[in-house]
Write a protein that holds these residues in place. Structure first.
Motif, PDB file in Angstrom:
ATOM      1  N   LEU A 102       0.819  -1.207   0.000  1.00 17.53           N
ATOM      2  CA  LEU A 102       0.000   0.000   0.000  1.00 17.53           C
ATOM      3  C   LEU A 102       0.852   1.255   0.000  1.00 17.53           C
ATOM      4  CD1 LEU A 102      -2.740  -1.160   2.513  1.00 17.53           C
ATOM      5  CD2 LEU A 102      -2.802  -1.218   0.011  1.00 17.53           C
ATOM      6  N   ASN A 103       2.045   1.206   0.612  1.00 21.37           N
ATOM      7  CA  ASN A 103       2.902   2.391   0.671  1.00 21.37           C
ATOM      8  C   ASN A 103       3.740   2.585  -0.584  1.00 21.37           C
ATOM      9  OD1 ASN A 103       2.081   3.203   3.224  1.00 21.37           O
ATOM     10  ND2 ASN A 103       3.595   1.928   4.256  1.00 21.37           N
ATOM     11  N   HIS A 104       4.272   1.492  -1.134  1.00 23.88           N
ATOM     12  CA  HIS A 104       5.207   1.586  -2.262  1.00 23.88           C
ATOM     13  C   HIS A 104       4.553   1.242  -3.588  1.00 23.88           C
ATOM     14  CE1 HIS A 104       9.542   0.746  -3.804  1.00 23.88           C
ATOM     15  NE2 HIS A 104       9.397   2.043  -3.603  1.00 23.88           N
ATOM     16  N   GLY A 105       3.298   0.833  -3.582  1.00 28.73           N
ATOM     17  CA  GLY A 105       2.583   0.534  -4.807  1.00 28.73           C
ATOM     18  C   GLY A 105       3.083  -0.722  -5.490  1.00 28.73           C
ATOM     19  N   LEU A 106       3.150  -0.669  -6.815  1.00 31.74           N
ATOM     20  CA  LEU A 106       3.659  -1.778  -7.620  1.00 31.74           C
ATOM     21  C   LEU A 106       5.154  -1.584  -7.814  1.00 31.74           C
ATOM     22  CD1 LEU A 106       0.912  -1.884 -10.416  1.00 31.74           C
ATOM     23  CD2 LEU A 106       0.905  -3.034  -8.185  1.00 31.74           C
ATOM     24  N   SER A 107       5.924  -2.663  -7.664  1.00 35.11           N
ATOM     25  CA  SER A 107       7.380  -2.503  -7.753  1.00 35.11           C
ATOM     26  C   SER A 107       8.038  -3.696  -8.421  1.00 35.11           C
ATOM     27  CB  SER A 107       7.990  -2.254  -6.363  1.00 35.11           C
ATOM     28  OG  SER A 107       7.707  -3.321  -5.476  1.00 35.11           O
ATOM     29  N   THR A 108       9.275  -3.469  -8.860  1.00 34.89           N
ATOM     30  CA  THR A 108      10.057  -4.448  -9.606  1.00 34.89           C
ATOM     31  C   THR A 108      11.526  -4.283  -9.234  1.00 34.89           C
ATOM     32  OG1 THR A 108      10.584  -5.224 -11.856  1.00 34.89           O
ATOM     33  CG2 THR A 108      10.303  -2.871 -11.569  1.00 34.89           C
ATOM     34  N   PRO A 109      12.356  -5.312  -9.376  1.00 34.33           N
ATOM     35  CA  PRO A 109      13.757  -5.152  -8.983  1.00 34.33           C
ATOM     36  C   PRO A 109      14.627  -4.425  -9.992  1.00 34.33           C
ATOM     37  CG  PRO A 109      13.335  -7.403  -9.686  1.00 34.33           C
ATOM     38  CD  PRO A 109      12.013  -6.720  -9.642  1.00 34.33           C
ATOM     39  N   ASP A 110      14.147  -4.238 -11.223  1.00 33.66           N
ATOM     40  CA  ASP A 110      15.011  -3.686 -12.267  1.00 33.66           C
ATOM     41  C   ASP A 110      14.578  -2.285 -12.668  1.00 33.66           C
ATOM     42  OD1 ASP A 110      17.162  -4.266 -14.402  1.00 33.66           O
ATOM     43  OD2 ASP A 110      15.464  -3.551 -15.570  1.00 33.66           O
ATOM     44  N   GLU A 111      15.528  -1.341 -12.672  1.00 32.97           N
ATOM     45  CA  GLU A 111      15.217   0.058 -12.973  1.00 32.97           C
ATOM     46  C   GLU A 111      14.720   0.239 -14.401  1.00 32.97           C
ATOM     47  OE1 GLU A 111      17.437   4.432 -13.010  1.00 32.97           O
ATOM     48  OE2 GLU A 111      18.552   2.620 -12.489  1.00 32.97           O
ATOM     49  N   GLU A 112      15.346  -0.456 -15.367  1.00 34.09           N
ATOM     50  CA  GLU A 112      14.952  -0.268 -16.764  1.00 34.09           C
ATOM     51  C   GLU A 112      13.564  -0.852 -17.040  1.00 34.09           C
ATOM     52  OE1 GLU A 112      18.780   0.073 -19.581  1.00 34.09           O
ATOM     53  OE2 GLU A 112      18.467  -1.940 -18.784  1.00 34.09           O
ATOM     54  N   GLU A 113      13.280  -2.011 -16.486  1.00 35.51           N
ATOM     55  CA  GLU A 113      11.930  -2.559 -16.640  1.00 35.51           C
ATOM     56  C   GLU A 113      10.905  -1.654 -15.960  1.00 35.51           C
ATOM     57  OE1 GLU A 113      10.953  -6.707 -16.206  1.00 35.51           O
ATOM     58  OE2 GLU A 113      13.075  -7.228 -16.284  1.00 35.51           O
ATOM     59  N   GLY A 114      11.274  -1.150 -14.792  1.00 36.41           N
ATOM     60  CA  GLY A 114      10.369  -0.249 -14.079  1.00 36.41           C
ATOM     61  C   GLY A 114      10.065   1.003 -14.871  1.00 36.41           C
ATOM     62  N   ALA A 115      11.042   1.520 -15.606  1.00 36.15           N
ATOM     63  CA  ALA A 115      10.836   2.732 -16.396  1.00 36.15           C
ATOM     64  C   ALA A 115       9.811   2.503 -17.501  1.00 36.15           C
ATOM     65  CB  ALA A 115      12.161   3.201 -16.980  1.00 36.15           C
ATOM     66  N   VAL A 116       9.877   1.336 -18.161  1.00 30.90           N
ATOM     67  CA  VAL A 116       8.906   1.034 -19.215  1.00 30.90           C
ATOM     68  C   VAL A 116       7.515   0.859 -18.614  1.00 30.90           C
ATOM     69  CG1 VAL A 116       8.247  -0.624 -20.996  1.00 30.90           C
ATOM     70  CG2 VAL A 116      10.638   0.015 -20.735  1.00 30.90           C
ATOM     71  N   LYS A 117       7.423   0.136 -17.513  1.00 30.45           N
ATOM     72  CA  LYS A 117       6.137  -0.044 -16.856  1.00 30.45           C
ATOM     73  C   LYS A 117       5.559   1.310 -16.422  1.00 30.45           C
ATOM     74  CE  LYS A 117       7.193  -4.650 -14.932  1.00 30.45           C
ATOM     75  NZ  LYS A 117       5.979  -5.417 -15.263  1.00 30.45           N
ATOM     76  N   ARG A 118       6.412   2.166 -15.849  1.00 26.76           N
ATOM     77  CA  ARG A 118       5.947   3.482 -15.395  1.00 26.76           C
ATOM     78  C   ARG A 118       5.419   4.310 -16.566  1.00 26.76           C
ATOM     79  NH1 ARG A 118      10.388   5.108 -13.363  1.00 26.76           N
ATOM     80  NH2 ARG A 118      10.032   4.121 -11.343  1.00 26.76           N
ATOM     81  N   ALA A 119       6.102   4.239 -17.706  1.00 26.41           N
ATOM     82  CA  ALA A 119       5.657   4.987 -18.880  1.00 26.41           C
ATOM     83  C   ALA A 119       4.285   4.493 -19.342  1.00 26.41           C
ATOM     84  CB  ALA A 119       6.682   4.865 -20.001  1.00 26.41           C
ATOM     85  N   MET A 120       4.085   3.184 -19.337  1.00 28.62           N
ATOM     86  CA  MET A 120       2.782   2.645 -19.736  1.00 28.62           C
ATOM     87  C   MET A 120       1.682   3.091 -18.783  1.00 28.62           C
ATOM     88  SD  MET A 120       3.559  -1.246 -21.034  1.00 28.62           S
ATOM     89  CE  MET A 120       4.481  -1.558 -22.552  1.00 28.62           C
ATOM     90  N   VAL A 121       1.967   3.044 -17.495  1.00 28.26           N
ATOM     91  CA  VAL A 121       0.985   3.477 -16.499  1.00 28.26           C
ATOM     92  C   VAL A 121       0.635   4.949 -16.701  1.00 28.26           C
ATOM     93  CG1 VAL A 121       0.694   3.944 -14.027  1.00 28.26           C
ATOM     94  CG2 VAL A 121       1.619   1.743 -14.790  1.00 28.26           C
ATOM     95  N   THR A 122       1.646   5.774 -16.951  1.00 32.83           N
ATOM     96  CA  THR A 122       1.445   7.210 -17.095  1.00 32.83           C
ATOM     97  C   THR A 122       0.607   7.552 -18.321  1.00 32.83           C
ATOM     98  OG1 THR A 122       3.556   7.648 -16.011  1.00 32.83           O
ATOM     99  CG2 THR A 122       2.644   9.425 -17.355  1.00 32.83           C
ATOM    100  N   HIS A 123       0.758   6.785 -19.394  1.00 29.92           N
ATOM    101  CA  HIS A 123       0.126   7.134 -20.662  1.00 29.92           C
ATOM    102  C   HIS A 123      -1.069   6.245 -21.001  1.00 29.92           C
ATOM    103  CE1 HIS A 123       3.110  10.167 -21.726  1.00 29.92           C
ATOM    104  NE2 HIS A 123       3.982   9.378 -21.150  1.00 29.92           N
ATOM    105  N   ALA A 124      -1.689   5.677 -19.989  1.00 29.40           N
ATOM    106  CA  ALA A 124      -2.904   4.889 -20.177  1.00 29.40           C
ATOM    107  C   ALA A 124      -4.065   5.538 -19.430  1.00 29.40           C
ATOM    108  CB  ALA A 124      -2.707   3.464 -19.682  1.00 29.40           C
ATOM    109  N   GLU A 125      -5.240   5.438 -20.017  1.00 29.10           N
ATOM    110  CA  GLU A 125      -6.437   5.983 -19.374  1.00 29.10           C
ATOM    111  C   GLU A 125      -6.812   5.167 -18.141  1.00 29.10           C
ATOM    112  OE1 GLU A 125      -9.451   8.812 -19.013  1.00 29.10           O
ATOM    113  OE2 GLU A 125      -7.839   8.741 -20.497  1.00 29.10           O
ATOM    114  N   HIS A 126      -6.696   3.848 -18.258  1.00 27.78           N
ATOM    115  CA  HIS A 126      -6.991   2.954 -17.135  1.00 27.78           C
ATOM    116  C   HIS A 126      -5.849   1.951 -16.989  1.00 27.78           C
ATOM    117  CE1 HIS A 126     -11.104   4.459 -16.850  1.00 27.78           C
ATOM    118  NE2 HIS A 126     -11.206   4.309 -18.169  1.00 27.78           N
ATOM    119  N   VAL A 127      -5.554   1.579 -15.749  1.00 30.87           N
ATOM    120  CA  VAL A 127      -4.471   0.645 -15.462  1.00 30.87           C
ATOM    121  C   VAL A 127      -5.049  -0.562 -14.730  1.00 30.87           C
ATOM    122  CG1 VAL A 127      -2.300   0.282 -14.234  1.00 30.87           C
ATOM    123  CG2 VAL A 127      -2.771   2.494 -15.331  1.00 30.87           C
ATOM    124  N   ILE A 128      -4.836  -1.734 -15.310  1.00 32.92           N
ATOM    125  CA  ILE A 128      -5.298  -2.975 -14.706  1.00 32.92           C
ATOM    126  C   ILE A 128      -4.073  -3.789 -14.315  1.00 32.92           C
ATOM    127  CG2 ILE A 128      -6.594  -5.108 -15.061  1.00 32.92           C
ATOM    128  CD1 ILE A 128      -8.384  -3.576 -16.997  1.00 32.92           C
TER     129      ILE A 128
END
Length: 271
Positions: free
Chosen positions: A194-220
């Protein structure tokens, strides 16, 4: 920017960089040094970081180990398959644009789409022309699985291939996502708190995931029960960024209640 979002980003920056200073954080977020000190005090009390003179360093709470795709694909496999099938019910109408990130559960979702065909697609006409989804992914397995499907127009992101994840990462991928917009992003995760949200061990993978979350109307978010309560190095989405969590029937009821209280739908995959 809300204080909760700023603090989440501070936690991730601290974890990735190893040390941050009050001055650099104040400049980055455009707030006063005193505001940053209050943020650090709050995060320290929550266990997210450890305060040191002039800044902060990571706490020892974040996991950093990375498990290869093949190994992760076998973990909680039955639950992931059920979650993948449940996720099909949440597809928007044909003709919509989707993000599917590189993950084992999203790969199983692609397999379910490939094998079940038209009947798996909600809102699709029973006869006649069905406009294809535009599906944007950084996953090599997903692109391969759906490449021949008449219901999907596949765009595989360019960039550097990360073999351990069988996914494309790097600046080219994130910059491409930045000029796109999806109706729905289906994302997997290594962990959910609940505090840290969704997370991953790799910075580069996290960056792609973050970009998708940011540029989507809804996130599932597709999250099997083994991921609840884990916390990895790089947070790529806050709880407030999520529209729906699809999970199996095992998460502790306190998590379900907290998610629903935050206005997030929780969909359960049946056995």
């Amino acid at each position: 920017m809300r204080s909760t979002e700023r603090r989440r980003q501070i936690s991730s920056l601290t974890a990735v960089k190893g040390r941050v200073t009050v001055i650099e954080l104040a400049e980055k977020f455009g707030v006063t040094a005193e505001t940053i000190r209050r943020d650090l005090a709050t995060l320290d009390a929550q266990g997210g970081i450890r305060r040191v003179h002039g800044g902060a360093v990571p706490s020892q709470n974040y996991r950093t180990e990375f498990t290869p795709f093949e190994s992760r694909a076998q973990s909680a496999l039955d639950a992931k398959r059920r979650i993948a099938r449940k996720a099909l019910e949440l597809l928007p109408p044909p003709g919509s644009t989707l993000f599917l990130d590189g993950g084992t559960t999203t790969a199983l979702m692609a397999e379910a789409l490939a094998t079940s065909g038209l009947e798996s697609i909600p809102h699709a006409p029973t006869s006649g022309y069905v406009p294809p989804y535009k599906l944007i992914t950084n996953s090599l397995p997903i692109a391969k699985t759906l490449a021949d499907s008449e219901y999907f127009d596949i765009q595989l992101l360019g960039g550097k291939v990360r073999p351990q994840a069988q996914a494309v990462v790097g600046n080219i991928a994130t910059q491409t996502i930045a000029v796109l917009r999806a109706d729905v992003a289906f994302v997997g995760t290594n962990a959910l708190t609940l505090n840290h949200g969704l997370s991953t061990p790799d910075e580069e993978e996290g960056a792609v995931k973050r970009a998708m979350v940011t540029h989507a109307e809804h996130v599932i978010a597709l999250v099997d029960a083994t991921k609840f309560g884990l916390d990895y190095l790089v947070s790529f989405a806050a709880i407030e960024d999520i529209s729906t969590v699809v999970t199996d029937l095992q998460p502790h009821e306190s998590y379900v209640a907290a998610l629903e209280n935050a206005g997030i739908s929780v969909a359960f995959a049946e056995k």
